[in-house]
Write a protein that holds these residues in place. Structure first.
Motif, PDB file in Angstrom:
ATOM      1  N   VAL A  10      12.261  18.210 -18.864  1.00 16.07           N
ATOM      2  CA  VAL A  10      12.810  19.129 -18.015  1.00 16.07           C
ATOM      3  C   VAL A  10      12.483  19.463 -16.587  1.00 16.07           C
ATOM      4  O   VAL A  10      12.822  20.278 -16.176  1.00 16.07           O
ATOM      5  CB  VAL A  10      12.743  20.481 -18.847  1.00 16.07           C
ATOM      6  CG1 VAL A  10      13.597  20.525 -20.181  1.00 16.07           C
ATOM      7  CG2 VAL A  10      11.671  21.119 -19.084  1.00 16.07           C
ATOM      8  N   GLU A  11      11.776  18.580 -16.098  1.00 17.18           N
ATOM      9  CA  GLU A  11      11.174  18.632 -14.754  1.00 17.18           C
ATOM     10  C   GLU A  11      10.896  19.972 -14.172  1.00 17.18           C
ATOM     11  O   GLU A  11      11.780  20.741 -13.534  1.00 17.18           O
ATOM     12  CB  GLU A  11      12.327  18.008 -13.877  1.00 17.18           C
ATOM     13  CG  GLU A  11      12.656  16.732 -14.242  1.00 17.18           C
ATOM     14  CD  GLU A  11      11.898  15.494 -13.857  1.00 17.18           C
ATOM     15  OE1 GLU A  11      10.988  15.699 -12.969  1.00 17.18           O
ATOM     16  OE2 GLU A  11      11.718  14.742 -14.620  1.00 17.18           O
ATOM     17  N   ARG A  12       9.763  20.504 -14.537  1.00 16.07           N
ATOM     18  CA  ARG A  12       9.161  21.651 -14.198  1.00 16.07           C
ATOM     19  C   ARG A  12       9.655  23.015 -14.747  1.00 16.07           C
ATOM     20  O   ARG A  12       9.538  24.092 -14.570  1.00 16.07           O
ATOM     21  CB  ARG A  12       9.227  21.990 -12.647  1.00 16.07           C
ATOM     22  CG  ARG A  12       8.387  20.882 -11.910  1.00 16.07           C
ATOM     23  CD  ARG A  12       8.545  21.443 -10.396  1.00 16.07           C
ATOM     24  NE  ARG A  12       7.869  20.226  -9.710  1.00 16.07           N
ATOM     25  CZ  ARG A  12       8.207  19.835  -8.473  1.00 16.07           C
ATOM     26  NH1 ARG A  12       9.244  20.076  -8.003  1.00 16.07           N
ATOM     27  NH2 ARG A  12       7.573  18.713  -7.948  1.00 16.07           N
ATOM     28  N   GLY A  13      10.444  22.790 -15.845  1.00 19.38           N
ATOM     29  CA  GLY A  13      10.913  23.708 -16.696  1.00 19.38           C
ATOM     30  C   GLY A  13       9.999  23.889 -18.265  1.00 19.38           C
ATOM     31  O   GLY A  13      10.793  24.730 -18.866  1.00 19.38           O
ATOM     32  N   GLU A  14       9.020  23.290 -18.168  1.00 18.27           N
ATOM     33  CA  GLU A  14       8.371  23.196 -19.529  1.00 18.27           C
ATOM     34  C   GLU A  14       8.032  24.655 -19.960  1.00 18.27           C
ATOM     35  O   GLU A  14       8.070  24.960 -21.066  1.00 18.27           O
ATOM     36  CB  GLU A  14       7.177  22.186 -19.589  1.00 18.27           C
ATOM     37  CG  GLU A  14       7.540  20.842 -19.079  1.00 18.27           C
ATOM     38  CD  GLU A  14       7.679  20.399 -17.571  1.00 18.27           C
ATOM     39  OE1 GLU A  14       7.883  19.353 -17.421  1.00 18.27           O
ATOM     40  OE2 GLU A  14       7.604  21.342 -16.679  1.00 18.27           O
ATOM     41  N   LEU A  15       7.306  25.419 -19.067  1.00 16.68           N
ATOM     42  CA  LEU A  15       7.029  26.726 -19.450  1.00 16.68           C
ATOM     43  C   LEU A  15       8.190  27.454 -19.930  1.00 16.68           C
ATOM     44  O   LEU A  15       8.208  28.323 -21.089  1.00 16.68           O
ATOM     45  CB  LEU A  15       6.234  27.424 -18.298  1.00 16.68           C
ATOM     46  CG  LEU A  15       5.036  27.180 -18.163  1.00 16.68           C
ATOM     47  CD1 LEU A  15       4.375  27.763 -16.878  1.00 16.68           C
ATOM     48  CD2 LEU A  15       3.933  27.178 -19.249  1.00 16.68           C
TER      49      LEU A  15
ATOM     50  N   THR B 269      20.465  33.035 -18.968  1.00 19.76           N
ATOM     51  CA  THR B 269      20.819  31.743 -18.123  1.00 19.76           C
ATOM     52  C   THR B 269      19.633  31.386 -17.432  1.00 19.76           C
ATOM     53  O   THR B 269      18.576  31.750 -17.558  1.00 19.76           O
ATOM     54  CB  THR B 269      21.745  32.464 -16.938  1.00 19.76           C
ATOM     55  OG1 THR B 269      21.032  33.475 -16.342  1.00 19.76           O
ATOM     56  CG2 THR B 269      22.923  33.141 -17.442  1.00 19.76           C
ATOM     57  N   SER B 270      19.935  29.950 -16.961  1.00 19.28           N
ATOM     58  CA  SER B 270      18.930  29.169 -16.382  1.00 19.28           C
ATOM     59  C   SER B 270      19.306  28.789 -14.975  1.00 19.28           C
ATOM     60  O   SER B 270      20.717  28.695 -14.983  1.00 19.28           O
ATOM     61  CB  SER B 270      18.659  27.906 -17.370  1.00 19.28           C
ATOM     62  OG  SER B 270      17.559  27.271 -16.728  1.00 19.28           O
ATOM     63  N   ALA B 271      18.600  28.769 -13.958  1.00 20.67           N
ATOM     64  CA  ALA B 271      18.969  28.481 -12.726  1.00 20.67           C
ATOM     65  C   ALA B 271      17.996  27.151 -12.199  1.00 20.67           C
ATOM     66  O   ALA B 271      17.004  26.997 -12.470  1.00 20.67           O
ATOM     67  CB  ALA B 271      18.745  29.466 -11.607  1.00 20.67           C
ATOM     68  N   TYR B 272      18.908  26.253 -11.577  1.00 19.75           N
ATOM     69  CA  TYR B 272      17.989  25.056 -11.190  1.00 19.75           C
ATOM     70  C   TYR B 272      18.363  24.918  -9.860  1.00 19.75           C
ATOM     71  O   TYR B 272      19.585  24.937  -9.222  1.00 19.75           O
ATOM     72  CB  TYR B 272      18.583  23.576 -11.759  1.00 19.75           C
ATOM     73  CG  TYR B 272      18.179  22.365 -11.236  1.00 19.75           C
ATOM     74  CD1 TYR B 272      16.764  21.786 -11.508  1.00 19.75           C
ATOM     75  CD2 TYR B 272      19.182  21.900 -10.416  1.00 19.75           C
ATOM     76  CE1 TYR B 272      16.557  20.717 -10.911  1.00 19.75           C
ATOM     77  CE2 TYR B 272      18.448  20.404  -9.925  1.00 19.75           C
ATOM     78  CZ  TYR B 272      17.153  20.000 -10.059  1.00 19.75           C
ATOM     79  OH  TYR B 272      16.719  18.957  -9.440  1.00 19.75           O
ATOM     80  N   GLU B 273      17.375  24.623  -8.965  1.00 23.50           N
ATOM     81  CA  GLU B 273      17.503  24.626  -7.518  1.00 23.50           C
ATOM     82  C   GLU B 273      17.137  23.215  -6.704  1.00 23.50           C
ATOM     83  O   GLU B 273      15.748  22.970  -7.090  1.00 23.50           O
ATOM     84  CB  GLU B 273      16.986  25.814  -6.808  1.00 23.50           C
ATOM     85  CG  GLU B 273      17.291  25.924  -5.283  1.00 23.50           C
ATOM     86  CD  GLU B 273      16.865  27.199  -4.532  1.00 23.50           C
ATOM     87  OE1 GLU B 273      17.317  27.485  -3.641  1.00 23.50           O
ATOM     88  OE2 GLU B 273      16.797  28.288  -5.593  1.00 23.50           O
ATOM     89  N   SER B 274      17.597  22.715  -5.936  1.00 20.06           N
ATOM     90  CA  SER B 274      17.298  21.298  -5.516  1.00 20.06           C
ATOM     91  C   SER B 274      17.689  21.239  -3.978  1.00 20.06           C
ATOM     92  O   SER B 274      19.103  21.251  -3.972  1.00 20.06           O
ATOM     93  CB  SER B 274      17.651  20.174  -6.391  1.00 20.06           C
ATOM     94  OG  SER B 274      17.280  18.939  -5.776  1.00 20.06           O
ATOM     95  N   LYS B 275      17.039  21.173  -3.204  1.00 22.49           N
ATOM     96  CA  LYS B 275      17.471  21.058  -1.792  1.00 22.49           C
ATOM     97  C   LYS B 275      18.565  22.120  -1.103  1.00 22.49           C
ATOM     98  O   LYS B 275      19.459  21.901  -0.668  1.00 22.49           O
ATOM     99  CB  LYS B 275      18.059  19.506  -1.432  1.00 22.49           C
ATOM    100  CG  LYS B 275      17.179  18.490  -1.697  1.00 22.49           C
ATOM    101  CD  LYS B 275      17.711  16.968  -1.593  1.00 22.49           C
ATOM    102  CE  LYS B 275      16.746  16.047  -2.120  1.00 22.49           C
ATOM    103  NZ  LYS B 275      17.310  14.777  -2.189  1.00 22.49           N
ATOM    104  N   GLY B 276      18.163  23.155  -1.661  1.00 25.66           N
ATOM    105  CA  GLY B 276      18.926  24.554  -1.002  1.00 25.66           C
ATOM    106  C   GLY B 276      20.121  24.678  -2.076  1.00 25.66           C
ATOM    107  O   GLY B 276      20.901  25.746  -2.035  1.00 25.66           O
ATOM    108  N   ASN B 277      20.648  23.798  -2.829  1.00 23.78           N
ATOM    109  CA  ASN B 277      21.715  23.728  -3.924  1.00 23.78           C
ATOM    110  C   ASN B 277      21.254  24.530  -5.047  1.00 23.78           C
ATOM    111  O   ASN B 277      20.309  24.076  -5.702  1.00 23.78           O
ATOM    112  CB  ASN B 277      22.357  22.631  -4.206  1.00 23.78           C
ATOM    113  CG  ASN B 277      22.971  21.988  -2.912  1.00 23.78           C
ATOM    114  OD1 ASN B 277      23.386  22.730  -2.024  1.00 23.78           O
ATOM    115  ND2 ASN B 277      22.691  20.864  -2.636  1.00 23.78           N
TER     116      ASN B 277
END
Length: 73
Positions: free
Chosen positions: A39-44, A7-15
């Motif tokens: 991918v906005e900071r998910g490159e690694l 799974t992958s998790a994305y967090e922005s402004k507390g969400n």
């Protein structure tokens, strides 16, 4: 076709949004002409799932933030 279980998790402004994800390696691709990663900071995380795919990829286009350049190289 069997995919890696992850799974992958994305967090922005507390969400936080959690989504099912697969690695590119799990797709069993034979040849890739162009791999575009934005991918906005998910490159690694993406690159960790492409260890075999990179061997069959002709060209890679990747957008990397300045602070992550060292880690990506």
């Amino acid at each position: 076709m069997e995919y890696d279980d992850m799974t992958s998790a994305y967090e922005s402004k507390g969400n936080k949004i959690v989504v099912d994800a697969v690695t590119l390696d799990s797709l069993g691709l034979k040849k890739v002409n162009l791999l575009k990663i934005d991918v906005e900071r998910g490159e690694l995380e993406v690159l960790k799932g492409t260890t075999n795919t990179l061997d069959i990829t002709d060209k890679i286009l990747i957008e990397v933030r300045k602070e992550l350049e060292k880690d990506i190289n």
